[in-house]
Design a protein around this motif. Structure first.
Motif, PDB file in Angstrom:
ATOM      1  N   GLN A  22     -85.042 104.672 -47.390  1.00  0.00           N
ATOM      2  CA  GLN A  22     -84.781 105.868 -48.417  1.00  0.00           C
ATOM      3  C   GLN A  22     -85.255 106.156 -49.535  1.00  0.00           C
ATOM      4  N   SER A  23     -86.115 107.916 -49.736  1.00  0.00           N
ATOM      5  CA  SER A  23     -86.768 107.731 -50.297  1.00  0.00           C
ATOM      6  C   SER A  23     -86.602 109.506 -50.854  1.00  0.00           C
ATOM      7  N   THR A  24     -87.122 109.606 -52.180  1.00  0.00           N
ATOM      8  CA  THR A  24     -87.096 111.474 -52.358  1.00  0.00           C
ATOM      9  C   THR A  24     -88.757 111.969 -52.590  1.00  0.00           C
ATOM     10  N   GLY A  25     -88.716 113.013 -52.591  1.00  0.00           N
ATOM     11  CA  GLY A  25     -89.929 113.729 -52.027  1.00  0.00           C
ATOM     12  C   GLY A  25     -90.592 113.769 -50.977  1.00  0.00           C
ATOM     13  N   PRO A  26     -92.360 114.065 -51.572  1.00  0.00           N
ATOM     14  CA  PRO A  26     -92.405 114.290 -49.597  1.00  0.00           C
ATOM     15  C   PRO A  26     -92.275 113.737 -49.491  1.00  0.00           C
ATOM     16  N   GLY A  27     -92.553 113.854 -48.041  1.00  0.00           N
ATOM     17  CA  GLY A  27     -92.205 113.103 -47.103  1.00  0.00           C
ATOM     18  C   GLY A  27     -91.289 112.023 -47.046  1.00  0.00           C
ATOM     19  N   SER A  28     -89.808 112.363 -47.195  1.00  0.00           N
ATOM     20  CA  SER A  28     -88.910 111.551 -47.827  1.00  0.00           C
ATOM     21  C   SER A  28     -87.962 111.134 -46.433  1.00  0.00           C
TER      22      SER A  28
END
Length: 291
Positions: A121-127
């Protein structure tokens, strides 16, 4: 002419420097992809695996205790006279790859697993909005076989489980995960029982304070077990952070402490007060360079 050339050079330097500084600020302030961490404070929810990982080069020594049933009464000190335990060692090969092994006195059972996170799980561009974790494990019973009248092969002692964990940290306070689990026993306890068991796990964490959280762990047995005899394992407890330790206090109807054991061998009923007090103690040691 010479003075004109010098003046042009100084003018170029003056106007180019602010432009370069502005470009640098734009690059530094651009959104960056960031992975979401601390969805759970331990690599286990309570009984089952969580979507969380230990770091690369870290060794997690885990001591798990499950006491007797509270409704056994004061003569048994409400279960505290009995104790079942598992000693485990988990090691982070990579930040997305963990291996582990342990030994439980329940069934004199050895277990091992491999845990891999292909999606974080991630945030920002390409999240990506969730983490996806794959777990595969094997167990082996070492206690004497109950039926000594027939040939007992070593393969009869083995069982396997495969699990997919799909989880999300919704906020700094709340995380939730779902985990379909498939368990295969080479030898079931009774001829009438199935070798393949299917379950759906649910794990949740609600942060109460800086160092404490409420944690719940439930597995619904969908197929493969007699629900009149076996019950769905459910655990409710607290995460307590104390320096380098994560201490979990819990109440559960399960005795086993690996997926195969607590999914296929839970017979105690929460509704009848057949609950066990227990705890998980996790201590992490960094063996290599911290990453």
């Amino acid at each position: 002419m010479k003075k004109i050339i010098i003046a042009i050079c100084y003018t170029g330097i003056y106007f180019s420097s602010p432009a370069q500084d502005l470009l640098s600020l734009v690059d530094n302030n651009a959104p960056q992809k960031e992975h979401v961490t601390n969805a759970f404070k331990s690599s286990r929810v309570l009984n089952g695996h969580s979507m969380e990982f230990i770091g690369k080069g870290e060794l997690d020594i885990r001591i798990l205790h499950r006491f007797g049933e509270i409704n056994s009464g004061p003569n048994n000190l409400f279960g505290l006279d009995q104790a079942n335990m598992r000693l485990g060692f988990d090691y982070g090969l990579l930040k997305n790859l963990t291996i582990g092994a342990g030994r439980s006195n329940v069934g004199k059972e050895l277990d091992g697993f491999i845990k891999f996170r292909p999606v974080w799980q991630s945030t920002g561009p390409g999240s990506f909005p969730v983490s996806i974790v794959l777990v595969t494990g094997m167990t082996a019973q070492t206690q004497p076989m109950t039926d000594t009248t027939k040939i007992n092969y070593f393969s009869n002692r083995l069982a396997f489980y495969n699990e997919i964990i799909i989880g999300r940290k919704f906020s700094e306070r709340f995380s939730l995960q779902l985990s379909p689990v498939f368990v295969h026993r080479n030898l079931a306890d009774l001829a009438s029982e199935e070798n393949d068991i299917y379950a759906l796990g649910i794990g949740a964490r609600l942060k109460l304070s800086k160092r404490m959280a409420l944690v719940a762990d439930y597995h619904y047995i969908a197929k493969g077990l007699d629900k009149n005899k076996y019950k769905d394992p459910f655990s409710l407890g607290f995460d307590i952070e104390t320096g380098g330790h994560v201490f979990q206090l819990l109440f559960t109807n399960a005795t086993g402490m690996n997926e195969k054991s607590f999914i296929t061998n839970t017979t105690s009923n929460w509704g009848k007060g057949s609950i066990r007090f227990g705890f998980n103690l996790s201590r992490i040691f960094t063996l290599g360079k911290r990453h």
